[in-house]
Scaffold this motif. Structure first.
Motif, PDB file in Angstrom:
ATOM      1  N   LEU A  79      88.133  29.960  25.783  1.00  0.00           N
ATOM      2  CA  LEU A  79      87.157  30.383  24.778  1.00  0.00           C
ATOM      3  C   LEU A  79      87.019  31.902  24.738  1.00  0.00           C
ATOM      4  O   LEU A  79      86.795  32.482  23.668  1.00  0.00           O
ATOM      5  N   ASP A  80      87.174  32.547  25.876  1.00  0.00           N
ATOM      6  CA  ASP A  80      87.086  34.015  25.913  1.00  0.00           C
ATOM      7  C   ASP A  80      88.221  34.676  25.151  1.00  0.00           C
ATOM      8  O   ASP A  80      88.093  35.830  24.711  1.00  0.00           O
ATOM      9  N   LYS A  81      89.338  33.974  24.994  1.00  0.00           N
ATOM     10  CA  LYS A  81      90.467  34.530  24.261  1.00  0.00           C
ATOM     11  C   LYS A  81      90.285  34.430  22.747  1.00  0.00           C
ATOM     12  O   LYS A  81      91.017  35.055  21.987  1.00  0.00           O
ATOM     13  N   ALA A  82      89.323  33.612  22.316  1.00  0.00           N
ATOM     14  CA  ALA A  82      89.063  33.465  20.882  1.00  0.00           C
ATOM     15  C   ALA A  82      88.300  34.690  20.387  1.00  0.00           C
ATOM     16  O   ALA A  82      87.214  34.997  20.868  1.00  0.00           O
ATOM     17  N   THR A  83      88.874  35.392  19.413  1.00  0.00           N
ATOM     18  CA  THR A  83      88.253  36.609  18.881  1.00  0.00           C
ATOM     19  C   THR A  83      87.698  36.408  17.475  1.00  0.00           C
ATOM     20  O   THR A  83      87.077  37.313  16.924  1.00  0.00           O
ATOM     21  N   THR A  84      87.919  35.235  16.896  1.00  0.00           N
ATOM     22  CA  THR A  84      87.402  34.941  15.563  1.00  0.00           C
ATOM     23  C   THR A  84      86.731  33.574  15.566  1.00  0.00           C
ATOM     24  O   THR A  84      86.996  32.736  16.441  1.00  0.00           O
ATOM     25  N   ILE A  85      85.903  33.346  14.566  1.00  0.00           N
ATOM     26  CA  ILE A  85      85.232  32.059  14.462  1.00  0.00           C
ATOM     27  C   ILE A  85      86.230  30.942  14.211  1.00  0.00           C
ATOM     28  O   ILE A  85      86.060  29.820  14.683  1.00  0.00           O
ATOM     29  N   GLU A  86      87.300  31.259  13.480  1.00  0.00           N
ATOM     30  CA  GLU A  86      88.322  30.237  13.206  1.00  0.00           C
ATOM     31  C   GLU A  86      88.995  29.781  14.485  1.00  0.00           C
ATOM     32  O   GLU A  86      89.256  28.589  14.682  1.00  0.00           O
ATOM     33  N   GLN A  87      89.286  30.719  15.399  1.00  0.00           N
ATOM     34  CA  GLN A  87      89.911  30.343  16.667  1.00  0.00           C
ATOM     35  C   GLN A  87      88.954  29.502  17.514  1.00  0.00           C
ATOM     36  O   GLN A  87      89.372  28.539  18.158  1.00  0.00           O
ATOM     37  N   HIS A  88      87.671  29.869  17.498  1.00  0.00           N
ATOM     38  CA  HIS A  88      86.679  29.070  18.217  1.00  0.00           C
ATOM     39  C   HIS A  88      86.624  27.654  17.656  1.00  0.00           C
ATOM     40  O   HIS A  88      86.577  26.665  18.403  1.00  0.00           O
ATOM     41  N   GLN A  89      86.630  27.542  16.352  1.00  0.00           N
ATOM     42  CA  GLN A  89      86.544  26.232  15.719  1.00  0.00           C
ATOM     43  C   GLN A  89      87.793  25.401  15.977  1.00  0.00           C
ATOM     44  O   GLN A  89      87.704  24.175  16.096  1.00  0.00           O
ATOM     45  N   ASN A  90      88.946  26.042  16.061  1.00  0.00           N
ATOM     46  CA  ASN A  90      90.177  25.299  16.380  1.00  0.00           C
ATOM     47  C   ASN A  90      90.075  24.656  17.760  1.00  0.00           C
ATOM     48  O   ASN A  90      90.508  23.511  17.964  1.00  0.00           O
ATOM     49  N   ILE A  91      89.514  25.403  18.709  1.00  0.00           N
ATOM     50  CA  ILE A  91      89.323  24.841  20.053  1.00  0.00           C
ATOM     51  C   ILE A  91      88.347  23.674  20.000  1.00  0.00           C
ATOM     52  O   ILE A  91      88.580  22.615  20.593  1.00  0.00           O
ATOM     53  N   THR A  92      87.247  23.878  19.264  1.00  0.00           N
ATOM     54  CA  THR A  92      86.238  22.820  19.158  1.00  0.00           C
ATOM     55  C   THR A  92      86.811  21.568  18.511  1.00  0.00           C
ATOM     56  O   THR A  92      86.519  20.445  18.930  1.00  0.00           O
ATOM     57  N   ARG A  93      87.622  21.742  17.469  1.00  0.00           N
ATOM     58  CA  ARG A  93      88.216  20.580  16.792  1.00  0.00           C
ATOM     59  C   ARG A  93      89.169  19.841  17.724  1.00  0.00           C
ATOM     60  O   ARG A  93      89.254  18.608  17.694  1.00  0.00           O
ATOM     61  N   ALA A  94      89.897  20.600  18.559  1.00  0.00           N
ATOM     62  CA  ALA A  94      90.785  19.952  19.532  1.00  0.00           C
ATOM     63  C   ALA A  94      89.971  19.139  20.534  1.00  0.00           C
ATOM     64  O   ALA A  94      90.343  18.016  20.889  1.00  0.00           O
ATOM     65  N   LEU A  95      88.832  19.703  20.975  1.00  0.00           N
ATOM     66  CA  LEU A  95      87.964  18.979  21.900  1.00  0.00           C
ATOM     67  C   LEU A  95      87.347  17.752  21.237  1.00  0.00           C
ATOM     68  O   LEU A  95      87.226  16.689  21.857  1.00  0.00           O
ATOM     69  N   THR A  96      86.979  17.905  19.965  1.00  0.00           N
ATOM     70  CA  THR A  96      86.407  16.769  19.239  1.00  0.00           C
ATOM     71  C   THR A  96      87.442  15.658  19.079  1.00  0.00           C
ATOM     72  O   THR A  96      87.120  14.467  19.199  1.00  0.00           O
ATOM     73  N   LYS A  97      88.686  16.050  18.821  1.00  0.00           N
ATOM     74  CA  LYS A  97      89.762  15.059  18.702  1.00  0.00           C
ATOM     75  C   LYS A  97      89.948  14.309  20.015  1.00  0.00           C
ATOM     76  O   LYS A  97      90.094  13.081  20.038  1.00  0.00           O
ATOM     77  N   PHE A  98      89.917  15.049  21.120  1.00  0.00           N
ATOM     78  CA  PHE A  98      90.046  14.396  22.424  1.00  0.00           C
ATOM     79  C   PHE A  98      88.867  13.459  22.675  1.00  0.00           C
ATOM     80  O   PHE A  98      89.049  12.299  23.064  1.00  0.00           O
TER      81      PHE A  98
END
Length: 593
Positions: free
Chosen positions: A339-358
């Motif tokens: 999460l610290d590597k995410a510098t934009t809201i889109e990158q944060h949301q991509n991580i969240t969507r991956a977690l939601t998929k899991f």
């Protein structure tokens, strides 16, 4: 207009989840926490906020009772100034409280006219939920978003550490405080009026003798549909039920149904019909539970006798079901680094969507292994699973988590991709669920391996075995240690096939204990003594049929002992593997009942 990062933390986690004595407390506590957190997310979405955790834009998803979210909500808010964000956060917090009040009121209505302490109920229902919030302005710079996230997270941590304490009593002799405390956690006064609480209300609440509940305790016992929540006893008995002939189950169901009519037992309809072959709580399949139930009416006595007559022949032919089950607790590793590597809201949301998929795949995975998910939100998983399928279930979850996070980790060039640490707590069905959850948390800590070398931490399976009449032991297997998992799976297979006598595990532990001299400084001499004792024991070992131990098994035991360099660790692995094969009480020993 300005942009802000807003983070809200909803609790108390201890009160909702950790305070549990029955399966229903754990189920409903987890569900309640998710439901009230979704109320905050929904309010923010209605007010044009861009959700990050969870990264949802669909209001229907946030009102779906089967959709789980974590207790931390993060969003990007567009507002005129900080005061506007403050007002939005306060309104979201109020939405959380109102959702809890609604659920608690619905739960209380199920008690009908049963009397509760209204003044205590109202005080607790308005004060129970805790919501902390922090926000930070997003500057118009390249690092503005990342710095705002870090600032908001730091402020939230400081806010959570700054507690406001309201007075517990208005006067020194406040009679409303001179009451028994809730039996779940001892934190708040009981709302039950014991003298006027009838038997019907007591059974609806599942009250034990002298048990007390506060507002949240009553809500956890009655909210939602109890038949959707699978009791620990049903999942623990699943492997025993699966070994019964198909022709036996209809007769067993017919004998169990009258207990539901008498309100002694409950049906089980959740988990997509996974347990349709025997859709009941299964608590009376255990001899001790059945013997302990004292009928209070002729109808109850008749129902219990009918079930007892059916079970006698089954216990004789197939033994009694194993009285131990497994609680699984999992948590993602190095998610903070990603999460610290995410510098934009889109990158944060991509991580969240991956977690939601899991998280969305978890119920199906656990169902495949006959388990039932209690909670799956983000990188957190909690659920029940039978003994004989628990190990395979953990491997499947770890692999699915790694696959789900691989893409965002690659895109952000993470040096160490996220992994899943899984803890399994093996405990007796009569153990309070709050204690079982603490054992699962202990197993998760074992998996995290904070005491290990830095390069050996995280990415592991931890198993805590709590024997009711014995000790509590732990083992740890790293997911990238293929030799360890190959050996452990070998022990499981050997115990299943009766090729490995259970006595070997306990003899190995006995060797370790009687050579634990305490004052020996010569480690080489101690190692040689234990090796010699192990060699002697293996040379004499025989299977249950009196056949000498296969050389292949002997070599595998020696190889694993050499790798561990710890005889006690080998003994713990063998004992744990033996328990993970158990379907009946005889397979773990009568002394462990």
């Amino acid at each position: 207009m300005n942009r802000y990062i807003l983070i809200q933390s909803i609790g108390p986690v201890q009160g909702f989840i950790a305070a549990a004595r029955r399966s229903r407390d754990l189920w409903c506590g987890s569900w309640l926490l998710s439901e009230i957190a979704k109320a905050a997310a929904l309010h923010l979405l209605h007010n044009k906020a861009e959700l990050i955790f969870p990264a949802e834009t669909d209001e229907k998803k946030l009102t779906d009772k089967n959709f789980s979210v974590g207790n931390k909500i993060q969003a990007c808010v567009t507002a005129a100034d900080s005061d506007a964000v403050r007002q939005l956060a306060a309104a979201a917090a109020e939405a959380v409280r109102q959702r809890f009040i609604t659920l608690a009121t619905e739960a209380r209505a199920k008690l009908g006219d049963a009397a509760l302490r209204d003044n205590i109920w109202q005080a607790q229902i308005n004060d129970y939920v805790e919501v902390q919030a922090a926000w930070a302005h997003i500057d118009d710079t390249a690092d503005g978003y990342r710095l705002a996230c870090e600032r908001a997270a730091s402020l939230l941590a400081a806010r959570k550490a700054t507690r406001d304490f309201l007075p517990a009593a208005l006067t020194a002799d406040d009679s409303t405080r001179c009451l028994p405390k809730s039996s779940l956690d001892g934190a708040r006064e009981t709302v039950l009026l014991a003298p006027t609480l009838g038997q019907t209300a007591r059974r609806k609440l599942g009250l034990a003798d002298a048990e007390q509940l506060d507002c949240a305790g009553v809500t956890k016992r009655l909210c939602g549909d109890p038949e959707q929540f699978t009791p620990f006893t049903r999942i623990a008995a699943d492997s025993w039920l699966r070994q019964l002939p198909a022709s036996v189950l209809p007769e067993l169901c017919k004998a169990y149904e009258p207990l539901v009519t008498c309100e002694l037992a409950t049906r089980v309809k959740g988990n997509s019909g996974c347990y349709h072959d025997f859709p009941y709580d299964a608590q009376y399949l255990y001899p001790a539970r059945l013997a302990a139930e004292k009928p209070k009416s002729p109808a109850e006595a008749e129902a219990l006798d009918k079930l007892r007559n059916v079970l006698r022949s089954l216990w004789r032919d197939y033994d009694a079901p194993c009285s131990y089950g497994v609680l699984l607790l999992a948590d993602g590793d190095r998610m903070g680094e990603l999460l610290d590597k995410a510098t934009t809201i889109e990158q944060h949301q991509n991580i969240t969507r991956a977690l939601t998929k899991f998280a969305g795949s978890v119920p199906g995975i656990m169902r495949e292994y006959r388990g039932h998910t209690i909670y799956a939100g983000g990188d957190d998983v909690l659920g029940f699973v039978p003994l004989d399928s628990a190990y395979n279930c953990t491997q499947a979850l770890a692999q699915h988590f790694a696959d789900a996070l691989q893409k965002p980790a690659t895109q952000l060039q993470a040096e160490r991709p996220p992994t899943l640490s899984v803890g399994l707590a093996i405990a007796h069905i009569n153990t309070p669920l709050g204690h079982i959850r603490s054992l699962a948390a202990r197993a998760e800590r074992v998996a995290k391996g904070d005491q290990s070398a830095p390069d050996k931490q995280r990415n592991a399976l931890g198993i805590t075995l709590a024997v009711r009449s014995g000790s509590t032991s732990d083992i740890r297997l790293r997911w990238d240690d293929s030799d360890a998992h190959l050996a452990f799976q070998g022990w499981i297979n050997a115990f299943c096939d009766k090729q490995l006598p259970s006595r070997i595990a306990y003899d190995a532990r006995a060797i370790y204990q009687r050579t634990d001299f305490g004052i020996t400084t010569n480690s080489t001499l101690l190692r040689d003594i234990r090796n010699a004792e192990l060699t002697r024991m293996l040379a004499q070992a025989c299977t249950r049929d009196g056949i000498k131990l296969d050389q292949k098994q002997t070599d595998a035991l020696r190889t694993r002992h050499d790798a561990l360099a710890d005889l006690n660790a080998l003994a713990n692995e063998l004992i744990t593997a033996r328990w993970l094969t158990a379907k009946t009480q005889r397979e773990i020993g009568k002394e462990e009942q």
